[in-house]
Design an enzyme around this catalytic site. Structure first.
Site, PDB file in Angstrom:
ATOM      1  N   LYS A  39      30.006  48.897  41.414  1.00  0.00           N
ATOM      2  CA  LYS A  39      29.720  47.457  42.274  1.00  0.00           C
ATOM      3  C   LYS A  39      28.585  46.499  41.102  1.00  0.00           C
ATOM      4  CE  LYS A  39      28.858  47.987  47.306  1.00  0.00           C
ATOM      5  NZ  LYS A  39      29.712  48.004  47.998  1.00  0.00           N
ATOM      6  N   ARG A  72      35.714  43.170  58.630  1.00  0.00           N
ATOM      7  CA  ARG A  72      35.926  42.034  57.533  1.00  0.00           C
ATOM      8  C   ARG A  72      37.752  42.754  56.896  1.00  0.00           C
ATOM      9  NH1 ARG A  72      31.616  44.424  53.344  1.00  0.00           N
ATOM     10  NH2 ARG A  72      32.655  46.375  52.770  1.00  0.00           N
ATOM     11  N   HIS A 120      35.352  51.832  56.640  1.00  0.00           N
ATOM     12  CA  HIS A 120      34.148  52.016  55.812  1.00  0.00           C
ATOM     13  C   HIS A 120      33.090  51.708  57.278  1.00  0.00           C
ATOM     14  CE1 HIS A 120      30.523  50.982  52.678  1.00  0.00           C
ATOM     15  NE2 HIS A 120      30.204  49.303  53.511  1.00  0.00           N
ATOM     16  N   ARG A 131      32.129  57.886  48.663  1.00  0.00           N
ATOM     17  CA  ARG A 131      31.601  56.510  47.552  1.00  0.00           C
ATOM     18  C   ARG A 131      30.601  56.243  47.413  1.00  0.00           C
ATOM     19  NH1 ARG A 131      35.768  54.825  51.563  1.00  0.00           N
ATOM     20  NH2 ARG A 131      33.996  53.150  52.940  1.00  0.00           N
ATOM     21  N   TYR A 187       0.590  26.695  40.485  1.00  0.00           N
ATOM     22  CA  TYR A 187       1.553  25.078  41.878  1.00  0.00           C
ATOM     23  C   TYR A 187       0.585  25.148  42.817  1.00  0.00           C
ATOM     24  CZ  TYR A 187       5.070  24.807  38.116  1.00  0.00           C
ATOM     25  OH  TYR A 187       5.409  24.852  36.550  1.00  0.00           O
ATOM     26  N   CYS A 232       5.919  31.567  39.110  1.00  0.00           N
ATOM     27  CA  CYS A 232       6.061  30.093  38.660  1.00  0.00           C
ATOM     28  C   CYS A 232       7.752  31.223  38.380  1.00  0.00           C
ATOM     29  CB  CYS A 232       5.475  30.319  37.651  1.00  0.00           C
ATOM     30  SG  CYS A 232       3.703  30.002  37.828  1.00  0.00           S
ATOM     31  N   ASP A 290       8.822  32.047  35.019  1.00  0.00           N
ATOM     32  CA  ASP A 290       9.140  32.423  34.355  1.00  0.00           C
ATOM     33  C   ASP A 290       7.321  33.200  34.028  1.00  0.00           C
ATOM     34  OD1 ASP A 290      11.664  31.052  33.653  1.00  0.00           O
ATOM     35  OD2 ASP A 290       9.741  29.499  32.921  1.00  0.00           O
TER      36      ASP A 290
END
Ligand SMILES: *Cc1c(COP(=O)(O)O)cnc(C)c1O
Length: 372
Positions: free
Chosen positions: A41, A138, A168, A222, A268, A314, A316
């Protein structure tokens, strides 16, 4: 014309040999006839679902588990034969696709079966796994009173098959087993109430498969986090039955190096100010790549040595404090090994005050995954 993307040197390297080895080691550890469901997943926890699934299947996994219908569609496009289980809730409008493409769905309410009447499959019946909520709070049925009518409704329908039942665990990776044992008891009670045992009973996530009683392997386990070479918790690490090898590393290169005089600042907010003359390197990776701002101060590896990220990360780009004037193009390892040094996903998780599961998941799609 082919459009080349990925001109930037920032990339995640995924070691598929490590994934195969981790699955093969689990195979050795399991009882005979216990199947391995490879949990892929969320783009295989950010590692790349197609490549990871292929590696896992090669190493012995017989089923794939995903979270959403879209992930199942993506997997089916690449793997026409393998069984695929969707672990999460699937809207009934997916039933026709599931029937046609043999996708196994998770079910946990009679309402779902009723709504399904509008989407009944034309072709073969859809395989369902009943989810028991034994303590996660859940999705899932929580009692025999919910389970039995659901089971009956499915077995009465020509359109569905009860192929499996699963639960689970919330605390399988913890040393204290009280809550875990209660979940096991409830699941066993519900399983025993069924008129017959479905083909695939499965309860074990990684932690359960590795460190809990072998009877909990049932028909399948799993396998998620340790397939990627990561530990579910430090407790599991202490009693791990076989070594695992991390598959994910993250690297880039220096794109600029400059001297900075004492008193000059970086980034910054000018939050870092040089106390002496230093060299500062720029690396082309930032929070839009998933290197979140909270990782400010984290170390990276350059020339086999540790160097600190300085100033604010930053969007990027980020800046690092260099021990000397390295050349442009000098490799920088953010996660992984360089020489004798290593920075792990767990180091990032600690800095981010989160778990290792989250870290590769939030390395964004802008970072290409390369396979070796
Ligand atoms: C994600 C998930 C797993 C895998 O858990 P790991 O701890 O990564 O092994 C197993 N079962 C379910 C239902 C899950 O959602």
């Amino acid at each position: 014309m082919d459009i080349q993307t990925n001109y930037r040197p920032t990339e995640a390297i995924i070691n598929l040999q490590a994934i195969k080895q981790n699955v093969a080691s689990l195979r050795q550890h399991l009882q005979k006839n216990v199947q391995i469901i490879a949990v892929v997943k969320a783009n295989a926890y950010g590692h790349g679902d197609v490549e990871v699934a292929a590696a896992a299947i090669e190493a012995g996994a017989t089923m794939l588990a995903v979270a959403t219908p879209d992930e199942a569609v993506h997997m089916r496009a690449h793997f026409p034969e393998i069984d695929i289980l969707i672990l999460g809730a699937t809207p009934p409008n997916f039933i026709p696709y599931a029937a046609k493409e043999n996708i196994t769905l998770t079910v946990f309410s009679t309402d779902w079966i009723k709504y399904a009447a509008s989407y009944l499959p034309q072709a073969q019946p859809v395989k369902l796994h009943i989810k028991v909520d034994s303590g996660m709070g859940r999705i899932g049925v929580t009692s025999k009173e919910e389970l039995i009518p659901l089971y009956q409704m499915i077995t009465d329908s020509p359109h569905f098959i009860v192929d499996g039942i699963f639960t689970h665990f919330a605390t399988a990776d913890e040393e204290d087993s009280l809550y875990f044992d209660n979940q096991v008891s409830l699941f066993k009670e519900l399983l025993a109430a069924l008129p017959s045992k479905p083909r695939l009973v499965h309860v074990a996530n990684t932690a359960t498969a590795l460190v809990k009683d072998i009877s909990l392997q049932y028909d399948a386990v799993r396998f998620g986090i340790s397939m990627y070479g990561l530990l579910p918790s430090s407790y599991v690490g202490e009693i791990l039955p076989f070594p695992i090898q991390p598959a994910f590393s993250l690297q880039t290169e220096l794109v600029h190096v400059k001297p900075l005089q004492a008193g000059q600042s970086v980034g910054y907010g000018a939050t870092f100010t040089a106390q002496e003359d230093i060299y500062v390197g720029t690396i082309p990776i930032g929070y839009a790549d998933g290197m979140l701002r909270k990782l400010g101060g984290q170390e990276v590896l350059v020339g086999g040595e540790r160097a600190k990220i300085i100033g604010r990360i930053c969007m990027d780009q980020s800046m690092i404090l260099l021990p000397k004037a390295y050349n442009i193009g000098e490799p920088v390892v953010l996660i992984g090994r360089q020489g004798q040094e290593e920075i792990t996903l767990d180091d990032w998780a600690n800095k981010l005050e989160t778990i290792n599961y989250e870290v590769p998941c939030v390395i964004t799609a802008r970072v290409p995954r390369k396979y070796q």
